[in-house]
Design a protein around this motif. Structure first.
Motif, PDB file in Angstrom:
ATOM      1  N   UNK A   1     -11.041   0.884  20.201  1.00 44.56           N
ATOM      2  CA  UNK A   1     -10.556  -0.341  21.259  1.00 44.56           C
ATOM      3  C   UNK A   1      -8.606  -0.240  21.151  1.00 44.56           C
ATOM      4  N   UNK A   2      -9.164  -1.079  22.544  1.00 43.84           N
ATOM      5  CA  UNK A   2      -7.352  -1.529  22.880  1.00 43.84           C
ATOM      6  C   UNK A   2      -7.011  -2.329  22.462  1.00 43.84           C
ATOM      7  N   UNK A   3      -5.659  -2.541  21.878  1.00 36.55           N
ATOM      8  CA  UNK A   3      -5.232  -4.598  21.678  1.00 36.55           C
ATOM      9  C   UNK A   3      -4.555  -4.809  22.013  1.00 36.55           C
ATOM     10  N   UNK A   4      -4.070  -6.271  22.427  1.00 34.96           N
ATOM     11  CA  UNK A   4      -3.244  -6.961  23.648  1.00 34.96           C
ATOM     12  C   UNK A   4      -3.693  -8.471  22.596  1.00 34.96           C
ATOM     13  N   UNK A   5      -2.544  -9.164  23.099  1.00 31.37           N
ATOM     14  CA  UNK A   5      -1.556 -10.681  22.947  1.00 31.37           C
ATOM     15  C   UNK A   5      -2.282 -11.450  24.534  1.00 31.37           C
ATOM     16  N   UNK A   6      -3.057 -11.988  24.471  1.00 29.24           N
ATOM     17  CA  UNK A   6      -2.673 -12.724  25.740  1.00 29.24           C
ATOM     18  C   UNK A   6      -2.001 -14.169  25.518  1.00 29.24           C
ATOM     19  N   UNK A   7      -1.286 -14.650  26.208  1.00 33.14           N
ATOM     20  CA  UNK A   7      -0.329 -14.125  27.201  1.00 33.14           C
ATOM     21  C   UNK A   7       0.902 -12.922  26.108  1.00 33.14           C
ATOM     22  N   UNK A   8       1.255 -12.043  26.611  1.00 36.34           N
ATOM     23  CA  UNK A   8       1.821 -11.034  25.732  1.00 36.34           C
ATOM     24  C   UNK A   8       2.771 -10.446  26.522  1.00 36.34           C
ATOM     25  N   UNK A   9       4.509 -10.550  26.155  1.00 33.61           N
ATOM     26  CA  UNK A   9       4.545 -11.390  24.404  1.00 33.61           C
ATOM     27  C   UNK A   9       3.498 -12.607  24.541  1.00 33.61           C
ATOM     28  N   UNK A  10       3.504 -13.635  23.281  1.00 32.41           N
ATOM     29  CA  UNK A  10       2.925 -14.682  23.120  1.00 32.41           C
ATOM     30  C   UNK A  10       4.052 -15.839  23.571  1.00 32.41           C
ATOM     31  N   UNK A  11       3.583 -16.864  23.656  1.00 27.66           N
ATOM     32  CA  UNK A  11       4.134 -18.009  23.494  1.00 27.66           C
ATOM     33  C   UNK A  11       4.569 -18.534  22.790  1.00 27.66           C
ATOM     34  N   UNK A  12       5.566 -19.501  22.764  1.00 26.90           N
ATOM     35  CA  UNK A  12       5.714 -20.472  21.247  1.00 26.90           C
ATOM     36  C   UNK A  12       4.431 -21.335  20.368  1.00 26.90           C
TER      37      UNK A  12
END
Length: 133
Positions: free
Chosen positions: A73-84
């Motif tokens: 698996x590929x991992x990602x935050x959405x949005x990346x980088x994260x918001x507050x």
């Protein structure tokens, strides 16, 4: 000769079940890692005051699951980088692996979880689940 034929038939029946089992186990392992990352994100917010600027690599140390060996698996935050104020962690199956057609896995800062067998995008809601039910 008959015994060999019976063993071949049993193997032909058992092998697809075994492959399906391996896919389910790999998905469950990815979900455990994602919950660990979610816990680390809570700690990140407690220490920094918000989620702003967090990346998967800075929180987990890798952008794939498993972090060593053959990545599934590929991992990602959405949005990346994260918001507050929030984040969504998405695990996308890698093309060419056993997990390839097994759908995305998602979790967010509100502990909403989603997995759909053929899903290409996350559909997080208060009632979403990732146990396949």
């Amino acid at each position: 000769m008959i015994v060999v034929a019976i063993v071949a038939i049993l193997a032909a029946i058992a092998y697809p079940s075994y492959q399906s089992y391996k896919v389910r186990v790999s998905r469950a392992e990815a979900q455990v890692v994602m919950l660990e990352i979610a816990a680390k994100m809570s700690a990140y917010k407690n220490s920094k005051g918000n989620y702003s600027g967090a990346t998967v690599a800075s929180i987990y140390g890798s952008t794939v699951i498993p972090s060593q060996g053959n990545a599934l698996y590929d991992l990602a935050f959405s949005p990346s980088p994260t918001t507050e104020t929030g984040w969504e962690l998405i695990a996308t199956p890698k093309t060419g692996t056993a997990q390839a057609n097994n759908g995305v896995i998602c979790v967010n800062d509100q502990n909403q979880r989603f997995w759909g067998k053929a899903a290409k995008t996350c559909v997080l809601s208060p009632t979403s689940t990732w146990d396949g039910r």
